[in-house]
Design a protein around this motif. Structure first.
Motif, PDB file in Angstrom:
ATOM      1  N   ALA A 143       0.905  -1.245  -0.016  1.00  0.00           N
ATOM      2  CA  ALA A 143      -0.002   0.005  -0.098  1.00  0.00           C
ATOM      3  C   ALA A 143       1.067   1.322   0.101  1.00  0.00           C
ATOM      4  N   VAL A 144       0.361   2.300  -0.684  1.00  0.00           N
ATOM      5  CA  VAL A 144       1.230   3.510  -0.824  1.00  0.00           C
ATOM      6  C   VAL A 144       0.294   4.785  -0.680  1.00  0.00           C
ATOM      7  N   ALA A 145       0.533   5.660   0.086  1.00  0.00           N
ATOM      8  CA  ALA A 145      -0.341   6.940   0.179  1.00  0.00           C
ATOM      9  C   ALA A 145      -0.073   7.970  -0.870  1.00  0.00           C
ATOM     10  N   VAL A 146      -1.255   8.433  -1.305  1.00  0.00           N
ATOM     11  CA  VAL A 146      -1.238   9.442  -2.665  1.00  0.00           C
ATOM     12  C   VAL A 146      -1.987  10.856  -1.925  1.00  0.00           C
ATOM     13  N   TYR A 147      -0.985  11.778  -2.106  1.00  0.00           N
ATOM     14  CA  TYR A 147      -1.625  12.784  -1.469  1.00  0.00           C
ATOM     15  C   TYR A 147      -1.802  13.968  -2.653  1.00  0.00           C
ATOM     16  N   ALA A 148      -2.839  14.742  -2.657  1.00  0.00           N
ATOM     17  CA  ALA A 148      -3.028  15.679  -3.777  1.00  0.00           C
ATOM     18  C   ALA A 148      -3.628  16.897  -3.150  1.00  0.00           C
ATOM     19  N   PRO A 149      -3.520  18.120  -3.974  1.00  0.00           N
ATOM     20  CA  PRO A 149      -3.642  19.560  -3.431  1.00  0.00           C
ATOM     21  C   PRO A 149      -5.129  19.679  -2.871  1.00  0.00           C
ATOM     22  N   ASP A 150      -6.067  18.995  -3.360  1.00  0.00           N
ATOM     23  CA  ASP A 150      -7.376  19.412  -3.177  1.00  0.00           C
ATOM     24  C   ASP A 150      -8.291  18.004  -3.178  1.00  0.00           C
ATOM     25  N   GLU A 151      -9.546  18.141  -3.221  1.00  0.00           N
ATOM     26  CA  GLU A 151     -10.564  16.891  -3.291  1.00  0.00           C
ATOM     27  C   GLU A 151     -10.492  16.538  -4.739  1.00  0.00           C
ATOM     28  N   PRO A 152     -10.652  17.531  -5.638  1.00  0.00           N
ATOM     29  CA  PRO A 152     -11.078  17.162  -6.882  1.00  0.00           C
ATOM     30  C   PRO A 152      -9.858  16.451  -7.554  1.00  0.00           C
ATOM     31  N   ALA A 153      -8.571  16.902  -7.461  1.00  0.00           N
ATOM     32  CA  ALA A 153      -7.283  16.200  -7.644  1.00  0.00           C
ATOM     33  C   ALA A 153      -7.123  14.805  -7.074  1.00  0.00           C
ATOM     34  N   LEU A 154      -7.569  14.547  -5.750  1.00  0.00           N
ATOM     35  CA  LEU A 154      -7.555  13.383  -5.044  1.00  0.00           C
ATOM     36  C   LEU A 154      -8.510  12.437  -5.746  1.00  0.00           C
ATOM     37  N   ARG A 155      -9.777  12.805  -6.378  1.00  0.00           N
ATOM     38  CA  ARG A 155     -10.764  12.130  -6.866  1.00  0.00           C
ATOM     39  C   ARG A 155     -10.109  11.588  -8.363  1.00  0.00           C
ATOM     40  N   ALA A 156      -9.485  12.633  -8.892  1.00  0.00           N
ATOM     41  CA  ALA A 156      -8.802  12.368 -10.291  1.00  0.00           C
ATOM     42  C   ALA A 156      -7.734  11.261 -10.254  1.00  0.00           C
ATOM     43  N   CYS A 157      -6.905  11.501  -9.204  1.00  0.00           N
ATOM     44  CA  CYS A 157      -6.092  10.355  -8.854  1.00  0.00           C
ATOM     45  C   CYS A 157      -6.524   9.011  -8.526  1.00  0.00           C
ATOM     46  N   THR A 158      -7.586   9.084  -7.790  1.00  0.00           N
ATOM     47  CA  THR A 158      -8.152   7.832  -7.651  1.00  0.00           C
ATOM     48  C   THR A 158      -8.715   7.083  -8.877  1.00  0.00           C
ATOM     49  N   ALA A 159      -9.373   7.935  -9.877  1.00  0.00           N
ATOM     50  CA  ALA A 159      -9.954   7.461 -11.008  1.00  0.00           C
ATOM     51  C   ALA A 159      -8.626   6.758 -11.909  1.00  0.00           C
ATOM     52  N   THR A 160      -7.548   7.387 -11.839  1.00  0.00           N
ATOM     53  CA  THR A 160      -6.399   7.118 -12.806  1.00  0.00           C
ATOM     54  C   THR A 160      -6.001   5.571 -12.031  1.00  0.00           C
ATOM     55  N   LEU A 161      -5.524   5.611 -10.806  1.00  0.00           N
ATOM     56  CA  LEU A 161      -5.267   4.420 -10.311  1.00  0.00           C
ATOM     57  C   LEU A 161      -5.874   3.218 -10.437  1.00  0.00           C
ATOM     58  N   GLU A 162      -7.477   3.519 -10.181  1.00  0.00           N
ATOM     59  CA  GLU A 162      -8.166   2.418 -10.345  1.00  0.00           C
ATOM     60  C   GLU A 162      -8.316   2.013 -11.927  1.00  0.00           C
ATOM     61  N   GLY A 163      -8.252   2.838 -12.737  1.00  0.00           N
ATOM     62  CA  GLY A 163      -7.997   2.484 -14.412  1.00  0.00           C
ATOM     63  C   GLY A 163      -6.769   1.769 -14.549  1.00  0.00           C
ATOM     64  N   ALA A 164      -5.625   1.861 -13.714  1.00  0.00           N
ATOM     65  CA  ALA A 164      -4.511   1.212 -13.838  1.00  0.00           C
ATOM     66  C   ALA A 164      -4.310  -0.039 -13.374  1.00  0.00           C
ATOM     67  N   GLY A 165      -5.313  -0.584 -12.714  1.00  0.00           N
ATOM     68  CA  GLY A 165      -5.358  -1.739 -12.041  1.00  0.00           C
ATOM     69  C   GLY A 165      -5.216  -1.681 -10.479  1.00  0.00           C
ATOM     70  N   TRP A 166      -5.264  -0.483  -9.943  1.00  0.00           N
ATOM     71  CA  TRP A 166      -5.117  -0.403  -8.497  1.00  0.00           C
ATOM     72  C   TRP A 166      -6.239  -0.260  -7.784  1.00  0.00           C
ATOM     73  N   GLN A 167      -6.635  -0.621  -6.548  1.00  0.00           N
ATOM     74  CA  GLN A 167      -7.580  -0.189  -5.610  1.00  0.00           C
ATOM     75  C   GLN A 167      -7.285   0.948  -4.899  1.00  0.00           C
ATOM     76  N   ALA A 168      -8.179   2.114  -4.739  1.00  0.00           N
ATOM     77  CA  ALA A 168      -7.676   3.213  -3.789  1.00  0.00           C
ATOM     78  C   ALA A 168      -9.180   3.776  -3.040  1.00  0.00           C
ATOM     79  N   GLY A 169      -8.609   4.077  -1.937  1.00  0.00           N
ATOM     80  CA  GLY A 169     -10.068   4.687  -0.851  1.00  0.00           C
ATOM     81  C   GLY A 169      -9.081   5.878  -0.486  1.00  0.00           C
ATOM     82  N   ALA A 170     -10.258   6.871  -0.140  1.00  0.00           N
ATOM     83  CA  ALA A 170      -9.858   8.209   0.609  1.00  0.00           C
ATOM     84  C   ALA A 170      -9.964   7.886   2.029  1.00  0.00           C
ATOM     85  N   TYR A 171      -8.894   8.568   2.768  1.00  0.00           N
ATOM     86  CA  TYR A 171      -8.898   8.361   4.027  1.00  0.00           C
ATOM     87  C   TYR A 171      -8.487   9.972   4.751  1.00  0.00           C
ATOM     88  N   THR A 172      -8.667  10.215   6.018  1.00  0.00           N
ATOM     89  CA  THR A 172      -8.260  11.301   6.627  1.00  0.00           C
ATOM     90  C   THR A 172      -7.409  11.181   7.830  1.00  0.00           C
TER      91      THR A 172
END
Length: 210
Positions: free
Chosen positions: A165-194
């Motif tokens: 597991a890796v942690a991915v940080y992004a500058p804002d919520e829309p960017a975080l959602r975009a990273c989620t979509a990219t990683l899931e499309g690349a074969g990763w599973q990703a969930g947002a946490y605080t």
């Protein structure tokens, strides 16, 4: 002193079956590995080629990334995806960097095809599971996400204490959602946490197995 394997030969070695060491490649490529004592031809049909102990030692050492482009920069001489927050800029930039990243991503897809069961390219391969930060960063950079500079905004990929597991940080919520979509499309599973203390939002991403 024995010369180290070429980039193409190392790529072949790293793509060998992780359990049996069975190799895939052209006859000329396999013959070259046999000649260097890194592979042997099984005497029984279908006469597949397998890594020798010397070949296994090379594969088990810190491997290079799946694609190497001229001018790329990493400590081990292979391509280095940007994980965000690096103090030094990559050797190449602009259009040259885009071509380098695209070439590395295509090389990774080929590595998936060569090593995953059934030639599946829709989920990460063994190399990615042992290089989580670099693999996730490559998926993001190849999709056009911008990595964070030393002081700028952008994605940052960091290791975590959790296995695979890796942690991915992004500058804002829309960017975080975009990273989620990219990683899931690349074969990763990703969930947002605080994060409990800082309240910073981040993704926890891991390679999908099926």
């Amino acid at each position: 002193m024995t010369r180290p394997p070429t980039v193409a030969q190392r790529r072949l070695i790293e793509a060998a079956d992780p359990v049996t060491g069975r190799l895939r490649g052209t006859q000329a490529q396999l013959d070259a590995l046999v000649k260097r004592g890194l592979a042997f031809r099984h005497p029984r049909p279908p006469h597949d080629h397998f890594l020798t102990p010397a070949g296994h030692r090379i594969r088990d050492a810190e491997p290079q990334a799946p694609a190497v482009a001229e001018g790329s920069a990493s400590a081990d001489g292979g391509f280095a995806a940007r994980v965000g927050g690096e103090e030094e800029a990559p050797v190449l930039s602009g259009a040259a960097r885009l071509r380098e990243v695209r070439s590395a991503w295509q090389g990774l897809l080929e590595l998936r095809r060569m090593t995953n069961p059934g030639g599946a390219t829709d989920r990460p391969c063994g190399w990615e599971r042992t290089h989580l930060v670099r693999a996730a960063a490559l998926a993001l950079e190849a999709a056009g996400h911008l990595p964070a500079g030393p002081e700028g905004d952008g994605y940052r990929v960091r290791a975590t204490p959790q296995p695979e597991a890796v942690a991915v940080y992004a500058p804002d919520e829309p960017a975080l959602r975009a990273c989620t979509a990219t990683l899931e499309g690349a074969g990763w599973q990703a969930g947002a946490y605080t994060e409990p203390r800082t309240r910073v939002r981040y993704l926890l991403a891991s390679p999908r197995r099926t």
